[in-house]
Design a protein around this motif. Structure first.
Motif, PDB file in Angstrom:
ATOM      1  N   ALA A 102       0.830  -1.204   0.000  1.00 16.60           N
ATOM      2  CA  ALA A 102       0.000   0.000   0.000  1.00 16.60           C
ATOM      3  C   ALA A 102       0.864   1.253   0.000  1.00 16.60           C
ATOM      4  N   PHE A 103       0.228   2.362  -0.376  1.00 20.92           N
ATOM      5  CA  PHE A 103       0.893   3.670  -0.353  1.00 20.92           C
ATOM      6  C   PHE A 103       0.017   4.633   0.425  1.00 20.92           C
ATOM      7  N   HIS A 104       0.578   5.207   1.499  1.00 22.50           N
ATOM      8  CA  HIS A 104      -0.147   6.138   2.368  1.00 22.50           C
ATOM      9  C   HIS A 104       0.444   7.547   2.301  1.00 22.50           C
ATOM     10  N   VAL A 105      -0.399   8.545   2.506  1.00 26.17           N
ATOM     11  CA  VAL A 105       0.059   9.927   2.641  1.00 26.17           C
ATOM     12  C   VAL A 105      -0.463  10.470   3.969  1.00 26.17           C
ATOM     13  N   LEU A 114      -3.934   5.777  -0.195  1.00 25.55           N
ATOM     14  CA  LEU A 114      -4.337   6.169  -1.542  1.00 25.55           C
ATOM     15  C   LEU A 114      -4.448   4.971  -2.475  1.00 25.55           C
ATOM     16  N   PHE A 115      -3.487   4.054  -2.360  1.00 25.57           N
ATOM     17  CA  PHE A 115      -3.456   2.901  -3.268  1.00 25.57           C
ATOM     18  C   PHE A 115      -3.107   1.646  -2.483  1.00 25.57           C
ATOM     19  N   ARG A 116      -3.704   0.533  -2.914  1.00 29.18           N
ATOM     20  CA  ARG A 116      -3.436  -0.733  -2.234  1.00 29.18           C
ATOM     21  C   ARG A 116      -3.579  -1.887  -3.219  1.00 29.18           C
ATOM     22  N   VAL A 117      -2.702  -2.884  -3.083  1.00 31.84           N
ATOM     23  CA  VAL A 117      -2.793  -4.117  -3.860  1.00 31.84           C
ATOM     24  C   VAL A 117      -2.806  -5.273  -2.867  1.00 31.84           C
ATOM     25  N   PRO A 129      -8.595   0.793   0.543  1.00 33.88           N
ATOM     26  CA  PRO A 129      -7.914   2.033   0.218  1.00 33.88           C
ATOM     27  C   PRO A 129      -8.850   3.208   0.482  1.00 33.88           C
ATOM     28  N   THR A 130      -8.291   4.376   0.692  1.00 33.43           N
ATOM     29  CA  THR A 130      -8.978   5.650   0.996  1.00 33.43           C
ATOM     30  C   THR A 130      -9.444   5.715   2.443  1.00 33.43           C
ATOM     31  N   ASN A 131      -9.203   4.674   3.256  1.00 30.85           N
ATOM     32  CA  ASN A 131      -9.555   4.761   4.674  1.00 30.85           C
ATOM     33  C   ASN A 131      -8.655   5.769   5.380  1.00 30.85           C
ATOM     34  N   LEU A 132      -9.261   6.657   6.177  1.00 28.12           N
ATOM     35  CA  LEU A 132      -8.503   7.613   6.966  1.00 28.12           C
ATOM     36  C   LEU A 132      -8.299   7.030   8.355  1.00 28.12           C
ATOM     37  N   ALA A 133      -7.041   6.972   8.804  1.00 31.77           N
ATOM     38  CA  ALA A 133      -6.717   6.370  10.096  1.00 31.77           C
ATOM     39  C   ALA A 133      -5.777   7.302  10.856  1.00 31.77           C
ATOM     40  N   PRO A 134      -5.722   7.171  12.182  1.00 29.04           N
ATOM     41  CA  PRO A 134      -4.810   8.028  12.961  1.00 29.04           C
ATOM     42  C   PRO A 134      -3.347   7.679  12.709  1.00 29.04           C
ATOM     43  N   ALA A 187       4.333   7.007   2.467  1.00 25.84           N
ATOM     44  CA  ALA A 187       4.919   5.779   3.008  1.00 25.84           C
ATOM     45  C   ALA A 187       4.485   4.594   2.156  1.00 25.84           C
ATOM     46  N   MET A 188       5.438   3.727   1.831  1.00 28.98           N
ATOM     47  CA  MET A 188       5.137   2.496   1.115  1.00 28.98           C
ATOM     48  C   MET A 188       5.217   1.337   2.107  1.00 28.98           C
ATOM     49  N   THR A 189       4.207   0.474   2.090  1.00 26.69           N
ATOM     50  CA  THR A 189       4.075  -0.555   3.121  1.00 26.69           C
ATOM     51  C   THR A 189       3.798  -1.935   2.532  1.00 26.69           C
ATOM     52  N   VAL A 190       4.401  -2.949   3.142  1.00 25.73           N
ATOM     53  CA  VAL A 190       4.080  -4.347   2.866  1.00 25.73           C
ATOM     54  C   VAL A 190       3.497  -4.909   4.159  1.00 25.73           C
TER      55      VAL A 190
END
Length: 244
Positions: A102-105, A114-117, A129-134, A187-190
């Protein structure tokens, strides 16, 4: 298949244009010193670049970028689509790691996916994707709260690892993506099930994540070496609640 060799004259011209990044103007001596090219070689390239409008010679004899580069930059910005650059990297990352990516801003005190696979495996973590989290204590939250360009320059790629924060079954690895002037872009995440991440080769996962984030940073204008070094893995404390 053997790697196709580039055209030397074009590579020299591009190296010369690269010297203007972050600088208003350069002297012939400056350009020769930075590129390691001989002054006559630099001069011939500058003449061609000047004729094509990519550089201009100033009245004091120094050189600056020409209007053609501004035109290209304007066209690039008008047509830039972040999704076209991020999604292919996330897709490849998930194929290589067999985990979700995933890619978060950062949005003020929150983070936005913003994006998730999703992982190709049947057992996987699930998120939209598009979920807003703290900005929590997960690896993603740590990157968005603390990542600094100076850390990347001094210590190389930082890979944060967290587990049990989203829930008792999920672990994640995250790293920063930088852009022009060292600005933190996201941030890019696995992420995946804790037990599978624990059994995996953590350094191999970190290396693939570092490579993908490095490629995206280069696309977004970060001034980084073409090759990425060995990542530095930083393990974070576990917690009972949060999100990956």
């Amino acid at each position: 298949m053997p790697k196709t060799q580039g055209v030397a004259a074009v590579q020299r011209a591009l190296a010369i244009l690269d010297t203007f990044a972050g600088a208003g103007s350069r002297s012939l001596a400056d350009i020769a010193k930075i590129t390691g090219l001989a002054k006559p070689t630099v001069m011939r390239s500058l003449v061609s670049l000047d004729e094509a409008g990519y550089v201009v010679r100033l009245t004091d004899g120094r050189y600056a970028l020409g209007a053609k580069t501004f035109q290209l930059g304007t066209t690039y910005r008008a047509n830039f689509n972040l999704e076209q650059h991020v999604l292919p990297l996330l897709q490849r990352l998930s194929q290589e790691t067999l985990e979700s990516s995933a890619f978060h801003v950062r949005e003020r005190d929150s983070r936005l996916c913003l994006f998730r696979v999703d992982s190709p495996q049947l057992v996987r973590d699930v998120a939209r994707p598009t979920n807003l989290a703290p900005l929590d204590l997960t690896s993603t939250g740590q990157v968005l709260r603390t990542a600094r360009w100076t850390d990347r320059v001094d210590d190389g790629v930082h890979i944060f690892v967290s587990s049990g924060i989203y829930d008792a079954l999920t672990a994640s690895l995250s790293t920063a993506v930088f852009g022009h002037d060292g600005a933190l872009v996201g941030a890019m995440t696995v992420s995946g099930p804790i037990e599978r991440i624990r059994r995996a080769d953590l350094r191999a996962l970190a290396s693939r994540l570092a490579d993908a984030s490095h490629q995206l940073s280069l696309v977004l204008g970060a001034q980084l070496p073409r090759e990425v070094g060995a990542p530095r893995i930083i393990s974070l404390p576990s917690a009972e609640s949060g999100s990956p």
